[in-house]
Write an enzyme that holds these catalytic residues in place. Structure first.
Site, PDB file in Angstrom:
ATOM      1  N   LYS A 252      20.309 -23.597 -24.648  1.00  0.00           N
ATOM      2  CA  LYS A 252      21.209 -23.608 -25.961  1.00  0.00           C
ATOM      3  C   LYS A 252      22.764 -23.054 -25.728  1.00  0.00           C
ATOM      4  O   LYS A 252      23.287 -23.130 -26.459  1.00  0.00           O
ATOM      5  CB  LYS A 252      20.461 -22.390 -26.780  1.00  0.00           C
TER       6      LYS A 252
HETATM    7  N1  PMP Z   1      13.115 -23.494 -26.141  1.00  0.00           N
HETATM    8  C1  PMP Z   1      13.898 -22.351 -26.419  1.00  0.00           C
HETATM    9  C2  PMP Z   1      13.583 -21.184 -25.489  1.00  0.00           C
HETATM   10  C3  PMP Z   1      14.799 -22.261 -27.388  1.00  0.00           C
HETATM   11  O1  PMP Z   1      15.655 -21.084 -27.548  1.00  0.00           O
HETATM   12  C4  PMP Z   1      15.109 -23.534 -28.143  1.00  0.00           C
HETATM   13  C5  PMP Z   1      15.998 -23.397 -29.239  1.00  0.00           C
HETATM   14  N2  PMP Z   1      15.374 -22.862 -30.533  1.00  0.00           N
HETATM   15  C6  PMP Z   1      14.339 -24.481 -28.029  1.00  0.00           C
HETATM   16  C7  PMP Z   1      13.402 -24.388 -26.935  1.00  0.00           C
HETATM   17  C8  PMP Z   1      14.251 -25.859 -28.633  1.00  0.00           C
HETATM   18  O2  PMP Z   1      15.543 -26.496 -28.349  1.00  0.00           O
HETATM   19  P1  PMP Z   1      16.028 -27.348 -29.863  1.00  0.00           P
HETATM   20  O3  PMP Z   1      16.683 -26.234 -30.872  1.00  0.00           O
HETATM   21  O4  PMP Z   1      17.123 -27.940 -29.367  1.00  0.00           O
HETATM   22  O5  PMP Z   1      14.979 -28.318 -30.483  1.00  0.00           O
END
Ligand code: PMP
Length: 337
Positions: free
Chosen positions: A43
């Site tokens: 992120k």
């Molecule tokens: N894994 C973790 C640990 C996250 O913090 C996030 C973000 N919420 C994600 C996966 C998913 O990524 P995205 O928001 O880009 O779908």
């Protein structure tokens, strides 16, 4: 000698070869080591992408206020980058989130407002309150769910890096969805480079992405998952561009067993969303057959989840039988094929 600061160190993460999963499938499976970003997660990229976009649009000025709905990695990325660039951060966090998360964000310098949980789009939902707070205080609500600069940064950086690191030989990419930014940005970039690349998704129970990619209707599947950072019940602006060929519905047993398996076999200590992503990569490898090259994302470290997925008492309370053993994981995954 290179002089790279925190912001310049975001991205360009290594692509790690995962021998155990590769040997099991006859494919080459790789994990993009996003836990090596300076803020510790995938992120950091989205945080930087959204800040740069807001600056470009003239919404964010020196000394300005960033408001976001986040309890986790997005907040960490935003506040650390904000500290460097001179932006204040105010985060809205539901009260059902772990206190450590609130303490972490405050420790990094953010102001945190903890509010009672309420379903979206109830006006009392933390995302709705974030929009109100930004308006009232002259701040910018970044809205990682609907802000398309979230997926564009993955298109321009993560997707491009994966293409270049695999020298254009990648056959498949797979990961789970939180906001959708990672999957959408990467899949869009890779498909533009090679339309034949197969895209896989995995979804924990209690989310709606499995139903959405299978039927076109975003219906929530029964159950509730302990995984964090993933699970989405709405087709957000960051989910819409995702081009998905296959989706798999995962239980917590599968996700957590994968995390425990991989640390023992690959020395990679990861969080639950990485477990879901690795399950997706394994399943795509099995679906496509030997000889394929599959990439997934290793989102963050297991360090953040010691009290949960690495806590035997917690796992027992949840009725999870976690051994990390091959025989307790892969036959269950194979049943999804
Ligand atoms: N894994 C973790 C640990 C996250 O913090 C996030 C973000 N919420 C994600 C996966 C998913 O990524 P995205 O928001 O880009 O779908």
């Amino acid at each position: 000698m290179q002089k790279k600061d925190f912001i310049q160190s975001i991205g360009n993460t290594p692509l790690l070869y995962l021998k155990s999963l590769s040997d099991l499938t006859g494919c080459e499976i790789y994990g993009k080591a996003e836990f090596m970003n300076p803020g510790g997660s995938v992120k950091d990229r989205a945080a930087l992408g959204m800040i740069r976009d807001a600056e470009k649009k003239g919404l964010l000025k020196p000394g300005g206020l960033i408001v976001e709905a986040t309890a986790g990695n997005t907040g960490i990325g935003l506040v650390l980058i904000g500290n460097i660039l001179g932006y204040r951060c105010k985060f809205l966090v539901p009260s059902n989130q772990a206190q450590e998360k609130v303490d972490t964000l405050r420790g990094m310098g953010a102001e945190v407002m903890v509010v009672p949980p309420a379903p979206y789009p109830d006006p009392k939902n933390y995302r709705m309150i974030a929009a109100d707070v930004a308006k009232a205080e002259g701040g910018v609500y970044l809205n990682q769910f609907e802000n398309e600069s979230n997926y564009w940064i993955h298109y321009h950086t993560t997707g491009k890096e994966i293409w270049e690191q695999t020298e254009g030989t990648i056959n498949s990419f797979a990961c789970a969805i939180g906001t959708g930014g990672t999957l959408s940005g990467i899949s869009k970039y890779l498909r533009e480079k090679n339309p034949k690349i197969k895209i896989g998704c995995s979804d924990p129970v209690g989310s709606a992405m499995f139903s959405y990619f299978k039927t076109g209707q975003a219906n929530v599947t029964p159950g509730e998952s302990i995984s964090e950072g993933i699970a989405q019940t709405f087709v957000t602006a960051n989910v819409k561009p995702a081009q998905v060929d296959d989706c798999f519905l995962l239980s917590d047993d599968m996700i957590v067993n994968m995390v425990h398996y991989i640390v023992r076999r690959e020395g990679l200590f990861l969080g639950s969303s990485s477990g879901a992503n690795l399950c997706a990569a394994y399943l795509m490898a099995k679906r496509l057959g030997p000889g394929n090259k599959i990439v997934t994302v290793l989102c963050d470290s297991g360090q953040k989840y010691i009290s949960k997925i690495f806590n035997p008492t917690f796992l027992k309370e949840r009725g999870l039988k976690i051994t990390g053993k091959k025989e307790d994981l892969f036959p269950a995954l194979d049943q999804l094929l």
